[in-house]
Scaffold this motif. Structure first.
Motif, PDB file in Angstrom:
ATOM      1  N   VAL A  11       0.864  -1.175   0.000  1.00 50.11           N
ATOM      2  CA  VAL A  11       0.000   0.000   0.000  1.00 50.11           C
ATOM      3  C   VAL A  11       0.902   1.227   0.000  1.00 50.11           C
ATOM      4  O   VAL A  11       1.770   1.367   0.869  1.00 50.11           O
ATOM      5  CB  VAL A  11      -0.928  -0.001   1.239  1.00 50.11           C
ATOM      6  N   LYS A  12       0.731   2.101  -0.969  1.00 48.20           N
ATOM      7  CA  LYS A  12       1.639   3.240  -1.153  1.00 48.20           C
ATOM      8  C   LYS A  12       1.455   4.330  -0.104  1.00 48.20           C
ATOM      9  O   LYS A  12       2.414   4.806   0.475  1.00 48.20           O
ATOM     10  CB  LYS A  12       1.460   3.860  -2.557  1.00 48.20           C
ATOM     11  N   ASP A  13       0.211   4.712   0.145  1.00 49.40           N
ATOM     12  CA  ASP A  13      -0.073   5.795   1.084  1.00 49.40           C
ATOM     13  C   ASP A  13       0.184   5.338   2.517  1.00 49.40           C
ATOM     14  O   ASP A  13      -0.346   4.311   2.960  1.00 49.40           O
ATOM     15  CB  ASP A  13      -1.526   6.244   0.922  1.00 49.40           C
ATOM     16  N   SER A  14       1.001   6.100   3.254  1.00 49.82           N
ATOM     17  CA  SER A  14       1.377   5.670   4.611  1.00 49.82           C
ATOM     18  C   SER A  14       0.183   5.641   5.562  1.00 49.82           C
ATOM     19  O   SER A  14       0.089   4.771   6.422  1.00 49.82           O
ATOM     20  CB  SER A  14       2.483   6.569   5.171  1.00 49.82           C
ATOM     21  N   GLY A  15      -0.750   6.573   5.416  1.00 55.06           N
ATOM     22  CA  GLY A  15      -1.946   6.566   6.267  1.00 55.06           C
ATOM     23  C   GLY A  15      -2.805   5.345   6.002  1.00 55.06           C
ATOM     24  O   GLY A  15      -3.259   4.679   6.933  1.00 55.06           O
ATOM     25  N   SER A  16      -3.017   5.052   4.728  1.00 53.11           N
ATOM     26  CA  SER A  16      -3.800   3.865   4.361  1.00 53.11           C
ATOM     27  C   SER A  16      -3.086   2.594   4.792  1.00 53.11           C
ATOM     28  O   SER A  16      -3.712   1.624   5.211  1.00 53.11           O
ATOM     29  CB  SER A  16      -4.019   3.817   2.846  1.00 53.11           C
ATOM     30  N   ARG A  17      -1.754   2.598   4.688  1.00 53.69           N
ATOM     31  CA  ARG A  17      -0.974   1.428   5.088  1.00 53.69           C
ATOM     32  C   ARG A  17      -1.132   1.172   6.582  1.00 53.69           C
ATOM     33  O   ARG A  17      -1.294   0.033   7.015  1.00 53.69           O
ATOM     34  CB  ARG A  17       0.505   1.631   4.726  1.00 53.69           C
ATOM     35  N   GLN A  18      -1.139   2.242   7.395  1.00 50.11           N
ATOM     36  CA  GLN A  18      -1.304   2.085   8.845  1.00 50.11           C
ATOM     37  C   GLN A  18      -2.696   1.557   9.180  1.00 50.11           C
ATOM     38  O   GLN A  18      -2.847   0.676  10.021  1.00 50.11           O
ATOM     39  CB  GLN A  18      -1.050   3.415   9.556  1.00 50.11           C
TER      40      GLN A  18
END
Length: 179
Positions: A11-18
């Motif tokens: 998942v590229k976006d760090s917020g979405s990854r978290q």
């Protein structure tokens, strides 16, 4: 909206990854607990978040499983005799099962709350279409019936919330006694 198959890639976006990590971690721990409970397996999982924070789950405990793995101790077979389980492990197992039960109830309550919110918003839209003094007798009867249903459901929901909060207070008391 049903479940969709998600392509397995970073998942590229760090917020979405978290967020993805948090949801997947709780699902992984839930599955590990089910495996331990249903099969009597000894399970240990250690996961590091994208931010570097560690999370672990173990049944009967992460420490005992890691020690067994590191020492290759075969004396602890998969059929654990309950007389050999320490008092703390038994309490931990009991609290773990209680946690799973509360988590299941919480999910059911969340779904129920969403359904009630949708029903309430649709009723608001229906009621707000005309001023009340312009409603016909039939429309007023329907409005009265729907308000009565809402009142009954609200009372039931309030009782369930009260019972759930009592259970949470009880679980907190049990946790405090274990600590």
């Amino acid at each position: 909206m049903g479940r969709r198959k998600i392509e397995m890639k970073m998942v590229k976006d760090s917020g979405s990854r978290q967020v993805t990590f948090s949801k997947r971690r709780s699902g992984l721990f839930k599955k590990a607990n089910e495996l331990a409970t249903l099969c009597g397996a000894q399970v240990a999982i250690v996961v590091f978040s994208p931010g570097g924070k560690s999370f672990s789950f173990g049944h009967p405990s992460v420490h005992s499983i890691t020690q067994r793995f590191l020492n290759q101790d075969d004396s602890n077979s998969t059929n654990v005799d309950s007389s050999h389980v320490s008092l703390n492990d038994a309490k931990l197992e009991q609290l773990n099962q209680y946690y799973v039960e509360l988590a299941r109830e919480l999910q059911a309550e969340k779904k129920r709350g969403q359904m009630l919110e949708k029903a309430l918003s649709s009723k608001r839209k229906m009621a707000c279409q005309k001023p009340i003094n312009e409603l016909s007798l039939e429309e007023l009867e329907k409005l009265r019936e729907s308000l009565e249903v809402l009142r009954v459901k609200s009372k039931e929901h309030a009782c369930e919330i009260e019972a759930a909060s009592s259970l949470l207070l009880l679980s907190k008391a049990v946790e405090d006694n274990v600590s």
